[in-house]
Scaffold this motif. Structure first.
Motif, PDB file in Angstrom:
ATOM      1  N   SER A  49       0.851  -1.177   0.000  1.00 22.43           N
ATOM      2  CA  SER A  49       0.000   0.000   0.000  1.00 22.43           C
ATOM      3  C   SER A  49       0.893   1.235   0.000  1.00 22.43           C
ATOM      4  CB  SER A  49      -0.942  -0.021   1.207  1.00 22.43           C
ATOM      5  OG  SER A  49      -1.960   0.955   1.068  1.00 22.43           O
ATOM      6  N   LEU A  50       0.309   2.393   0.268  1.00 20.75           N
ATOM      7  CA  LEU A  50       1.057   3.639   0.173  1.00 20.75           C
ATOM      8  C   LEU A  50       0.986   4.450   1.452  1.00 20.75           C
ATOM      9  CD1 LEU A  50      -0.075   4.863  -3.371  1.00 20.75           C
ATOM     10  CD2 LEU A  50       1.987   3.577  -2.787  1.00 20.75           C
ATOM     11  N   SER A  51       2.085   5.126   1.746  1.00 18.99           N
ATOM     12  CA  SER A  51       2.127   6.180   2.755  1.00 18.99           C
ATOM     13  C   SER A  51       2.817   7.354   2.088  1.00 18.99           C
ATOM     14  CB  SER A  51       2.907   5.733   4.002  1.00 18.99           C
ATOM     15  OG  SER A  51       3.001   6.790   4.944  1.00 18.99           O
ATOM     16  N   GLY A  52       2.013   8.271   1.536  1.00 15.85           N
ATOM     17  CA  GLY A  52       2.579   9.291   0.662  1.00 15.85           C
ATOM     18  C   GLY A  52       3.080   8.625  -0.606  1.00 15.85           C
ATOM     19  N   THR A  53       4.354   8.809  -0.911  1.00 16.13           N
ATOM     20  CA  THR A  53       4.937   8.131  -2.075  1.00 16.13           C
ATOM     21  C   THR A  53       5.745   6.895  -1.668  1.00 16.13           C
ATOM     22  OG1 THR A  53       6.877   9.587  -2.013  1.00 16.13           O
ATOM     23  CG2 THR A  53       5.044  10.243  -3.453  1.00 16.13           C
ATOM     24  N   ASP A  54       5.840   6.641  -0.369  1.00 19.12           N
ATOM     25  CA  ASP A  54       6.531   5.437   0.099  1.00 19.12           C
ATOM     26  C   ASP A  54       5.622   4.226  -0.024  1.00 19.12           C
ATOM     27  OD1 ASP A  54       8.918   6.686   0.779  1.00 19.12           O
ATOM     28  OD2 ASP A  54       8.220   7.186   2.790  1.00 19.12           O
ATOM     29  N   VAL A  55       6.185   3.098  -0.393  1.00 18.37           N
ATOM     30  CA  VAL A  55       5.431   1.850  -0.466  1.00 18.37           C
ATOM     31  C   VAL A  55       5.636   1.103   0.849  1.00 18.37           C
ATOM     32  CG1 VAL A  55       5.112  -0.312  -1.715  1.00 18.37           C
ATOM     33  CG2 VAL A  55       5.682   1.780  -2.961  1.00 18.37           C
ATOM     34  N   ILE A  56       4.529   0.657   1.445  1.00 14.14           N
ATOM     35  CA  ILE A  56       4.563  -0.004   2.748  1.00 14.14           C
ATOM     36  C   ILE A  56       3.719  -1.270   2.718  1.00 14.14           C
ATOM     37  CG2 ILE A  56       4.921   2.161   4.022  1.00 14.14           C
ATOM     38  CD1 ILE A  56       1.889   2.050   4.746  1.00 14.14           C
ATOM     39  N   ALA A  57       3.899  -2.111   3.712  1.00  7.77           N
ATOM     40  CA  ALA A  57       2.997  -3.245   3.935  1.00  7.77           C
ATOM     41  C   ALA A  57       1.829  -2.751   4.781  1.00  7.77           C
ATOM     42  CB  ALA A  57       3.734  -4.365   4.655  1.00  7.77           C
ATOM     43  N   ASN A  82       0.263   2.201 -10.019  1.00  2.26           N
ATOM     44  CA  ASN A  82      -0.704   2.250  -8.934  1.00  2.26           C
ATOM     45  C   ASN A  82      -2.008   2.879  -9.423  1.00  2.26           C
ATOM     46  OD1 ASN A  82      -1.954   3.580  -6.304  1.00  2.26           O
ATOM     47  ND2 ASN A  82      -0.551   1.974  -5.649  1.00  2.26           N
ATOM     48  N   THR A  83      -3.137   2.202  -9.162  1.00  2.00           N
ATOM     49  CA  THR A  83      -4.413   2.674  -9.714  1.00  2.00           C
ATOM     50  C   THR A  83      -4.994   3.863  -8.952  1.00  2.00           C
ATOM     51  OG1 THR A  83      -5.663   1.048  -8.415  1.00  2.00           O
ATOM     52  CG2 THR A  83      -4.965   0.381 -10.626  1.00  2.00           C
ATOM     53  N   LYS A  84      -4.406   4.221  -7.811  1.00  2.00           N
ATOM     54  CA  LYS A  84      -4.894   5.401  -7.078  1.00  2.00           C
ATOM     55  C   LYS A  84      -4.468   6.687  -7.763  1.00  2.00           C
ATOM     56  CE  LYS A  84      -4.616   7.868  -2.681  1.00  2.00           C
ATOM     57  NZ  LYS A  84      -4.074   7.896  -1.301  1.00  2.00           N
ATOM     58  N   ASN A  85      -3.226   6.707  -8.254  1.00  2.00           N
ATOM     59  CA  ASN A  85      -2.674   7.971  -8.728  1.00  2.00           C
ATOM     60  C   ASN A  85      -1.876   7.843 -10.035  1.00  2.00           C
ATOM     61  OD1 ASN A  85      -0.384   6.624  -7.797  1.00  2.00           O
ATOM     62  ND2 ASN A  85      -0.467   7.668  -5.816  1.00  2.00           N
ATOM     63  N   ASN A  86      -1.855   6.652 -10.630  1.00  2.00           N
ATOM     64  CA  ASN A  86      -1.132   6.403 -11.874  1.00  2.00           C
ATOM     65  C   ASN A  86       0.381   6.610 -11.758  1.00  2.00           C
ATOM     66  OD1 ASN A  86      -3.369   5.621 -13.467  1.00  2.00           O
ATOM     67  ND2 ASN A  86      -3.921   7.779 -13.785  1.00  2.00           N
ATOM     68  N   LEU A  87       0.906   6.544 -10.541  1.00  2.00           N
ATOM     69  CA  LEU A  87       2.343   6.587 -10.345  1.00  2.00           C
ATOM     70  C   LEU A  87       2.902   5.169 -10.386  1.00  2.00           C
ATOM     71  CD1 LEU A  87       2.639   9.328  -7.565  1.00  2.00           C
ATOM     72  CD2 LEU A  87       2.852   9.578 -10.057  1.00  2.00           C
ATOM     73  N   LEU A  89       5.574   1.951  -9.598  1.00  2.00           N
ATOM     74  CA  LEU A  89       6.416   1.311  -8.586  1.00  2.00           C
ATOM     75  C   LEU A  89       7.870   1.379  -9.039  1.00  2.00           C
ATOM     76  CD1 LEU A  89       6.016  -0.442  -5.914  1.00  2.00           C
ATOM     77  CD2 LEU A  89       6.307  -2.428  -7.418  1.00  2.00           C
ATOM     78  N   GLU A  90       8.755   1.896  -8.165  1.00  2.00           N
ATOM     79  CA  GLU A  90      10.144   2.078  -8.575  1.00  2.00           C
ATOM     80  C   GLU A  90      11.108   1.918  -7.407  1.00  2.00           C
ATOM     81  OE1 GLU A  90      10.467   6.105 -10.079  1.00  2.00           O
ATOM     82  OE2 GLU A  90      10.530   6.955  -8.054  1.00  2.00           O
ATOM     83  N   VAL A  91      12.353   1.615  -7.755  1.00  2.00           N
ATOM     84  CA  VAL A  91      13.443   1.586  -6.783  1.00  2.00           C
ATOM     85  C   VAL A  91      13.989   3.000  -6.667  1.00  2.00           C
ATOM     86  CG1 VAL A  91      15.696   0.621  -6.210  1.00  2.00           C
ATOM     87  CG2 VAL A  91      14.003  -0.788  -7.402  1.00  2.00           C
ATOM     88  N   SER A  92      14.065   3.501  -5.441  1.00  2.00           N
ATOM     89  CA  SER A  92      14.527   4.864  -5.218  1.00  2.00           C
ATOM     90  C   SER A  92      15.946   5.063  -5.748  1.00  2.00           C
ATOM     91  CB  SER A  92      14.488   5.179  -3.713  1.00  2.00           C
ATOM     92  OG  SER A  92      15.006   6.472  -3.455  1.00  2.00           O
ATOM     93  N   ASN A 101      15.058   1.759  -0.582  1.00  2.00           N
ATOM     94  CA  ASN A 101      13.611   1.935  -0.450  1.00  2.00           C
ATOM     95  C   ASN A 101      12.899   1.795  -1.798  1.00  2.00           C
ATOM     96  OD1 ASN A 101      11.379   2.709   1.347  1.00  2.00           O
ATOM     97  ND2 ASN A 101      11.222   4.522   0.044  1.00  2.00           N
ATOM     98  N   VAL A 102      11.667   1.266  -1.737  1.00  2.00           N
ATOM     99  CA  VAL A 102      10.790   1.194  -2.904  1.00  2.00           C
ATOM    100  C   VAL A 102       9.694   2.233  -2.730  1.00  2.00           C
ATOM    101  CG1 VAL A 102       9.143  -0.256  -4.163  1.00  2.00           C
ATOM    102  CG2 VAL A 102      11.315  -1.217  -3.372  1.00  2.00           C
ATOM    103  N   GLN A 103       9.384   2.939  -3.796  1.00  2.00           N
ATOM    104  CA  GLN A 103       8.419   4.032  -3.737  1.00  2.00           C
ATOM    105  C   GLN A 103       7.615   4.057  -5.032  1.00  2.00           C
ATOM    106  OE1 GLN A 103      11.337   7.205  -3.363  1.00  2.00           O
ATOM    107  NE2 GLN A 103      11.457   7.481  -5.587  1.00  2.00           N
ATOM    108  N   ILE A 104       6.769   5.071  -5.179  1.00  2.00           N
ATOM    109  CA  ILE A 104       6.102   5.317  -6.450  1.00  2.00           C
ATOM    110  C   ILE A 104       6.556   6.662  -6.975  1.00  2.00           C
ATOM    111  CG2 ILE A 104       4.077   3.846  -6.087  1.00  2.00           C
ATOM    112  CD1 ILE A 104       2.563   6.386  -5.213  1.00  2.00           C
ATOM    113  N   GLY A 105       6.587   6.778  -8.303  1.00  2.00           N
ATOM    114  CA  GLY A 105       7.030   8.029  -8.900  1.00  2.00           C
ATOM    115  C   GLY A 105       6.441   8.210 -10.284  1.00  2.00           C
ATOM    116  N   GLU A 106       6.678   9.373 -10.845  1.00  2.00           N
ATOM    117  CA  GLU A 106       6.210   9.651 -12.204  1.00  2.00           C
ATOM    118  C   GLU A 106       6.853   8.672 -13.190  1.00  2.00           C
ATOM    119  OE1 GLU A 106       3.954  11.752 -13.133  1.00  2.00           O
ATOM    120  OE2 GLU A 106       3.685  12.892 -11.274  1.00  2.00           O
TER     121      GLU A 106
END
Length: 207
Positions: A49-57, A82-87, A89-92, A101-106
């Motif tokens: 799931s997400l916490s801001g742009t961070d990916v979390i369990a 991600n279907t919430k915001n179209n960002l 999944l990426e490796v920081s 860290n793994v996050q979401i980004g443009e």
């Protein structure tokens, strides 16, 4: 056999799994050009799931933040959107370092936004970042809990690296076990339990 779409062969000691083993991987799994799925831990009731742009369990829900649209790339990897915001999944920082860290980004189309999906010997899935071939997607702790960070780490076989990423239209993956104790020895095995070594051959059903 050209009909086998993906396979992983695992050599292990069926008694204790503590002797020297060799791990072979074949082609990444393919579930078609595009599908939606949650990324769920196999041995814990947690989804990515997400916490801001961070990916979390986090605890499972139907929230769009827990659903990804997987789009296959020309190299056989998948981009996970991600279907919430179209960002994506990426490796920081596009790094190869274990613990990153793994996050979401443009969506940039960069290699750190591509993921290969492999079938592990136990029927779970490993997500390997294209930018870090020695690593897989992982929860940051050995005993996953809600709010734990998602990172990449070197493959260890721990439950924190075992995920379900399943196309809803796919079928159950069959498992075949062939005892090799009576076959001619090829290569070197260490340990005292050669008679207990077994092939674990899992064939995927994707294209």
């Amino acid at each position: 056999n050209p009909d086998y779409k993906s396979a992983i062969i695992y050599f292990g000691n069926t008694a204790a799994f503590n002797d020297t083993a060799t791990y072979y991987t074949a082609k990444p799994m393919s579930f078609g050009s595009s599908f939606n799925a949650k990324i769920s831990l196999t041995n814990a009731s947690l989804n990515l799931s997400l916490s801001g742009t961070d990916v979390i369990a986090y605890n499972p829900s139907s929230a769009p933040a827990q659903v990804y649209n997987f789009v296959r790339q020309s190299d056989g990897s998948y981009k996970a959107i991600n279907t919430k915001n179209n960002l994506v999944l990426e490796v920081s920082s596009n790094t190869k370092s274990s613990g990153t860290n793994v996050q979401i980004g443009e969506d940039t189309g960069a290699i750190n936004q591509r993921w290969f999906i492999y079938l592990d010997h136990d029927g779970t899935f490993l997500l390997q970042p294209a930018c870090a071939p020695a690593c897989v997607l992982s929860v940051s702790t050995d005993v996953p809990a809600a709010m734990d960070s998602i990172v990449i780490s070197k493959y260890s076989g721990r439950p924190s690296q075992a995920f379900k990423v399943i196309d809803p239209s796919s079928t159950v993956v069959p498992e075949y076990r062939i005892n090799i104790s009576s076959l001619p020895t090829k290569g070197t095995f260490t340990g005292a339990h050669f008679d207990q070594y077994t092939y674990f051959l899992n064939m995927g059903t994707g294209g």
